[in-house]
Design a protein around this motif. Sequence first.
Motif, PDB file in Angstrom:
ATOM      1  N   VAL A  19     -69.187  54.962  15.855  1.00 55.29           N
ATOM      2  CA  VAL A  19     -70.503  55.288  16.407  1.00 55.29           C
ATOM      3  C   VAL A  19     -71.600  54.883  15.423  1.00 55.29           C
ATOM      4  CG1 VAL A  19     -72.014  57.184  17.140  1.00 55.29           C
ATOM      5  CG2 VAL A  19     -69.634  57.086  17.930  1.00 55.29           C
ATOM      6  N   ARG A  20     -71.427  55.192  14.160  1.00 54.47           N
ATOM      7  CA  ARG A  20     -72.416  54.836  13.135  1.00 54.47           C
ATOM      8  C   ARG A  20     -72.650  53.320  13.122  1.00 54.47           C
ATOM      9  NH1 ARG A  20     -73.872  57.261   8.038  1.00 54.47           N
ATOM     10  NH2 ARG A  20     -72.366  58.859   8.571  1.00 54.47           N
ATOM     11  N   ALA A  21     -71.574  52.541  13.112  1.00 55.47           N
ATOM     12  CA  ALA A  21     -71.702  51.080  13.065  1.00 55.47           C
ATOM     13  C   ALA A  21     -72.426  50.541  14.296  1.00 55.47           C
ATOM     14  CB  ALA A  21     -70.320  50.444  12.934  1.00 55.47           C
ATOM     15  N   ALA A  22     -72.107  51.078  15.470  1.00 58.14           N
ATOM     16  CA  ALA A  22     -72.767  50.633  16.699  1.00 58.14           C
ATOM     17  C   ALA A  22     -74.252  51.006  16.699  1.00 58.14           C
ATOM     18  CB  ALA A  22     -72.063  51.219  17.924  1.00 58.14           C
ATOM     19  N   LEU A  23     -74.581  52.217  16.226  1.00 60.73           N
ATOM     20  CA  LEU A  23     -75.987  52.634  16.175  1.00 60.73           C
ATOM     21  C   LEU A  23     -76.783  51.770  15.209  1.00 60.73           C
ATOM     22  CD1 LEU A  23     -75.629  56.528  16.196  1.00 60.73           C
ATOM     23  CD2 LEU A  23     -76.421  55.054  18.074  1.00 60.73           C
ATOM     24  N   LEU A  24     -76.200  51.439  14.084  1.00 60.54           N
ATOM     25  CA  LEU A  24     -76.913  50.604  13.115  1.00 60.54           C
ATOM     26  C   LEU A  24     -77.088  49.178  13.623  1.00 60.54           C
ATOM     27  CD1 LEU A  24     -75.387  51.936   9.786  1.00 60.54           C
ATOM     28  CD2 LEU A  24     -77.641  52.441  10.781  1.00 60.54           C
ATOM     29  N   LYS A  25     -76.107  48.677  14.341  1.00 58.45           N
ATOM     30  CA  LYS A  25     -76.246  47.347  14.932  1.00 58.45           C
ATOM     31  C   LYS A  25     -77.287  47.370  16.056  1.00 58.45           C
ATOM     32  CE  LYS A  25     -73.577  43.438  16.555  1.00 58.45           C
ATOM     33  NZ  LYS A  25     -72.249  42.918  16.905  1.00 58.45           N
ATOM     34  N   ALA A  26     -77.295  48.440  16.854  1.00 57.82           N
ATOM     35  CA  ALA A  26     -78.288  48.590  17.918  1.00 57.82           C
ATOM     36  C   ALA A  26     -79.688  48.687  17.331  1.00 57.82           C
ATOM     37  CB  ALA A  26     -77.978  49.815  18.775  1.00 57.82           C
ATOM     38  N   ARG A  27     -79.802  49.295  16.162  1.00 61.54           N
ATOM     39  CA  ARG A  27     -81.105  49.404  15.494  1.00 61.54           C
ATOM     40  C   ARG A  27     -81.697  48.023  15.248  1.00 61.54           C
ATOM     41  NH1 ARG A  27     -81.102  52.083   9.660  1.00 61.54           N
ATOM     42  NH2 ARG A  27     -80.061  50.130   9.211  1.00 61.54           N
ATOM     43  N   GLU A  28     -80.874  47.074  14.821  1.00 66.47           N
ATOM     44  CA  GLU A  28     -81.363  45.718  14.562  1.00 66.47           C
ATOM     45  C   GLU A  28     -81.957  45.093  15.818  1.00 66.47           C
ATOM     46  OE1 GLU A  28     -78.258  43.319  12.850  1.00 66.47           O
ATOM     47  OE2 GLU A  28     -77.673  44.938  11.489  1.00 66.47           O
ATOM     48  N   GLY A  29     -81.218  45.175  16.922  1.00 63.76           N
ATOM     49  CA  GLY A  29     -81.704  44.593  18.171  1.00 63.76           C
ATOM     50  C   GLY A  29     -82.923  45.304  18.706  1.00 63.76           C
ATOM     51  N   THR A  30     -82.938  46.617  18.592  1.00 61.35           N
ATOM     52  CA  THR A  30     -84.059  47.395  19.120  1.00 61.35           C
ATOM     53  C   THR A  30     -85.338  47.126  18.347  1.00 61.35           C
ATOM     54  OG1 THR A  30     -82.536  49.114  19.861  1.00 61.35           O
ATOM     55  CG2 THR A  30     -84.870  49.722  19.680  1.00 61.35           C
ATOM     56  N   ARG A  31     -85.245  47.051  17.033  1.00 62.15           N
ATOM     57  CA  ARG A  31     -86.438  46.793  16.223  1.00 62.15           C
ATOM     58  C   ARG A  31     -87.033  45.422  16.505  1.00 62.15           C
ATOM     59  NH1 ARG A  31     -84.973  49.346  10.268  1.00 62.15           N
ATOM     60  NH2 ARG A  31     -85.321  51.526  10.856  1.00 62.15           N
ATOM     61  N   ALA A  32     -86.248  44.507  17.061  1.00 61.35           N
ATOM     62  CA  ALA A  32     -86.754  43.178  17.407  1.00 61.35           C
ATOM     63  C   ALA A  32     -87.423  43.148  18.780  1.00 61.35           C
ATOM     64  CB  ALA A  32     -85.608  42.164  17.362  1.00 61.35           C
ATOM     65  N   GLU A  33     -87.302  44.213  19.545  1.00 63.01           N
ATOM     66  CA  GLU A  33     -87.936  44.259  20.869  1.00 63.01           C
ATOM     67  C   GLU A  33     -89.454  44.306  20.707  1.00 63.01           C
ATOM     68  OE1 GLU A  33     -86.386  47.597  23.052  1.00 63.01           O
ATOM     69  OE2 GLU A  33     -84.318  47.013  22.614  1.00 63.01           O
ATOM     70  N   PRO A  34     -90.182  43.576  21.539  1.00 60.96           N
ATOM     71  CA  PRO A  34     -91.642  43.519  21.380  1.00 60.96           C
ATOM     72  C   PRO A  34     -92.356  44.865  21.538  1.00 60.96           C
ATOM     73  CG  PRO A  34     -90.930  42.236  23.296  1.00 60.96           C
ATOM     74  CD  PRO A  34     -89.702  42.713  22.603  1.00 60.96           C
ATOM     75  N   ALA A  35     -91.815  45.768  22.337  1.00 59.46           N
ATOM     76  CA  ALA A  35     -92.481  47.060  22.572  1.00 59.46           C
ATOM     77  C   ALA A  35     -92.021  48.160  21.630  1.00 59.46           C
ATOM     78  CB  ALA A  35     -92.274  47.507  24.018  1.00 59.46           C
TER      79      ALA A  35
END
Length: 95
Positions: A19-35
Amino acid sequence: MSYAVVAHYRCEPADEGTVRAALLKAREGTRAEPANLMYEVHAVADQPGGFLLYERYVDRDGFEAHKVADHFKELIVGTVWPLLVERSVSFAEVL
């Protein structure tokens, strides 16, 4: 007015690393979202398998766009959610 999301997740301690690894990877993609204005992942102190997410978006539409992003569907819906034993989410408009 920006839109905030606070999510509390809890998984079995045996699943914490996944879960930790998936959340940290999701953080990368989310922070790149324009909104996206902020996406923080926290491990809850004294609660094995506990996580707290704090997210801020330009507006609610930005959050709705986040929910259909490929990384959200793959990492959160496909990996994290099936491993959770508890999940609660609060939504707020930032004053």
